[in-house]
Design a protein around this motif. Structure first.
Motif, short mmCIF file in Angstrom:
data_model
loop_
_atom_site.label_atom_id
_atom_site.label_comp_id
_atom_site.label_asym_id
_atom_site.label_seq_id
_atom_site.Cartn_x
_atom_site.Cartn_y
_atom_site.Cartn_z
N THR A 156 0.82 -1.21 0.00
CA THR A 156 0.00 0.00 0.00
C THR A 156 0.86 1.25 0.00
O THR A 156 0.60 2.20 -0.75
N GLU B 44 2.37 1.89 -3.40
CA GLU B 44 1.38 2.40 -4.34
C GLU B 44 1.11 3.89 -4.13
O GLU B 44 1.02 4.66 -5.09
N VAL B 45 0.98 4.28 -2.88
CA VAL B 45 0.69 5.69 -2.57
C VAL B 45 1.87 6.57 -2.95
O VAL B 45 1.69 7.64 -3.55
N ASP C 143 2.16 7.17 -6.64
CA ASP C 143 1.12 8.03 -7.19
C ASP C 143 1.04 9.37 -6.47
O ASP C 143 0.04 10.08 -6.56
N LEU D 173 -1.86 12.65 -6.43
CA LEU D 173 -2.57 13.23 -5.30
C LEU D 173 -2.31 14.73 -5.20
O LEU D 173 -3.23 15.52 -4.91
N THR E 157 -4.37 16.44 -7.77
CA THR E 157 -5.79 16.43 -7.41
C THR E 157 -6.13 17.61 -6.50
O THR E 157 -7.15 18.28 -6.69
N LEU F 116 -6.11 13.26 2.21
CA LEU F 116 -6.14 12.28 1.13
C LEU F 116 -5.01 11.27 1.27
O LEU F 116 -5.19 10.07 0.98
N LEU F 117 -3.84 11.73 1.69
CA LEU F 117 -2.72 10.82 1.90
C LEU F 117 -3.04 9.77 2.96
O LEU F 117 -2.83 8.58 2.75
N ALA G 80 -5.96 8.85 4.04
CA ALA G 80 -7.04 7.97 3.58
C ALA G 80 -6.51 6.89 2.66
O ALA G 80 -6.91 5.72 2.72
N ALA G 81 -5.58 7.26 1.78
CA ALA G 81 -5.01 6.29 0.85
C ALA G 81 -4.12 5.27 1.56
O ALA G 81 -4.11 4.08 1.23
N LEU G 82 -3.39 5.72 2.57
CA LEU G 82 -2.49 4.82 3.31
C LEU G 82 -3.27 3.91 4.26
O LEU G 82 -2.86 2.77 4.51
#
Length: 329
Positions: free
Chosen positions: A51, A54-55, A58, A62, A65, A136-137, A139-141
């Motif tokens: 995970t 992946e973060v 990308d 983010l 965004t 957002l970071l 939440a993604a992690l």
């Protein structure tokens, strides 16, 4: 506190043009009004590492965004990776000087070492954009990480710290900036990266404000009104400015500071978040040794009588090419 990548002209990068969000990993990005310093510990397990990769891969997505919400006010993020998870995340050998922050114990004060695998240094002129990118970071992690420390910083008047002095006046500029902050041929596989050390300091402001301006200036080594350097002490107790200046046979070694004040007056909390980027980790380590142990030993930096470190963590900021190459494999 201890008073790329690089833009094409070697100086501080200019703000992004309208319609062009700033890409991550800008060690030389311009100073902004707001920042978030987020230190995370990566949880155990292959899924957590997958995970995180992946973060990180990308991260530019983010940033864009969030950045497109206000193209005139850039937001970006610099990511540092700690030694404990470096090889697991990147599949590369450790940067030549990377290791966990080493506790430095002086006779009166200690630079503590605290956990941290990932550093996200988020910055913008708008606090809400910093908040949104952090949200957002995280939440993604998700459950892949645990928060070790989280500080929201702000610019205080004319770039002063809460002690009332202009901070960062010794930062390198022009061609000295990349030369001081970016790894070169000494570690060719990671050239363009940077070492970064963070420490959160708390200040007993009432005790500091009880000093006269002249006493404060002797401790800092600069005038309070305009930041002019005072003469170095020939012997005995040295000022913060002198102890935080590292010189050897090769001359003076600079680092890039992007320190920020933070605080919660209702809780009596007032502090400075020190963040220093350097081509060589040993430069920051020697600076801290001089401050906490003293030069000569026993004569510690008197700013530490009014600045207590709560954290201490070391990371390596990989070039954007390393981040982009990460995937779930």
């Amino acid at each position: 506190m201890p008073d790329s990548l690089s833009s094409p002209d070697g100086g501080r990068a200019a703000p992004s043009t309208f319609g062009a969000p700033v890409s991550p990993q800008g060690v030389d990005a311009p100073l902004r009004r707001s920042a978030v310093f987020l230190v995370l510990v990566m949880n155990d397990g292959d899924e957590a590492a997958r995970t995180v990769r992946e973060v990180l891969a990308d991260l530019d997505g983010l940033v864009r965004t969030v950045g497109f919400r206000d193209l005139a006010n850039p937001v970006s993020c610099t990511v540092g990776i700690g030694s404990r998870v470096w090889t697991e995340l990147t599949g590369r050998k450790q940067p030549a000087e990377l290791h966990p922050f080493r506790e430095i114990a002086g006779a009166a004060h200690t630079a503590v070492s605290t956990p941290g695998d990932l550093l996200f240094h988020i910055w913008s002129d708008r606090q809400d954009l910093c908040f949104e990118l952090e949200r957002l970071l995280l939440a993604a992690l998700g459950s892949a990480v645990t928060t070790a420390d989280e500080v929201s910083g702000f610019r205080y008047f004319d770039t002063r710290d809460l002690l009332g002095f202009v901070d960062g006046t010794a930062n390198p500029v022009g061609p000295d900036l990349p030369a001081s902050t970016l790894v070169g041929d000494e570690d060719p596989e990671l050239a363009g990266g940077s070492y970064v050390v963070v420490q959160k300091y708390l200040h007993p402001l009432a005790a500091w404000q009880a000093l006269t301006t002249e006493q404060q200036e002797r401790i800092i080594g600069r005038t309070k009104a305009d930041g002019v350097e005072l003469d170095d002490a020939v012997e005995g107790q040295k000022s913060h400015k002198t102890l935080a200046t590292i010189t050897d046979e090769d001359g003076e070694h600079d680092i890039l500071r992007d320190n920020m004040p933070f605080g919660r007056p209702g809780h009596g909390e007032f502090g400075t978040y020190f963040i220093g980027y350097s081509r060589h980790l040993w430069v920051i380590e020697r600076m801290l040794e001089r401050m906490f142990v003293g030069d000569p030993p026993g004569l510690h930096d008197r700013i530490l009588d009014f600045s207590t470190p709560q954290t201490g963590t070391t990371f390596f900021v990989p070039p954007t090419t390393v981040l982009a190459a990460l995937d779930a494999g």
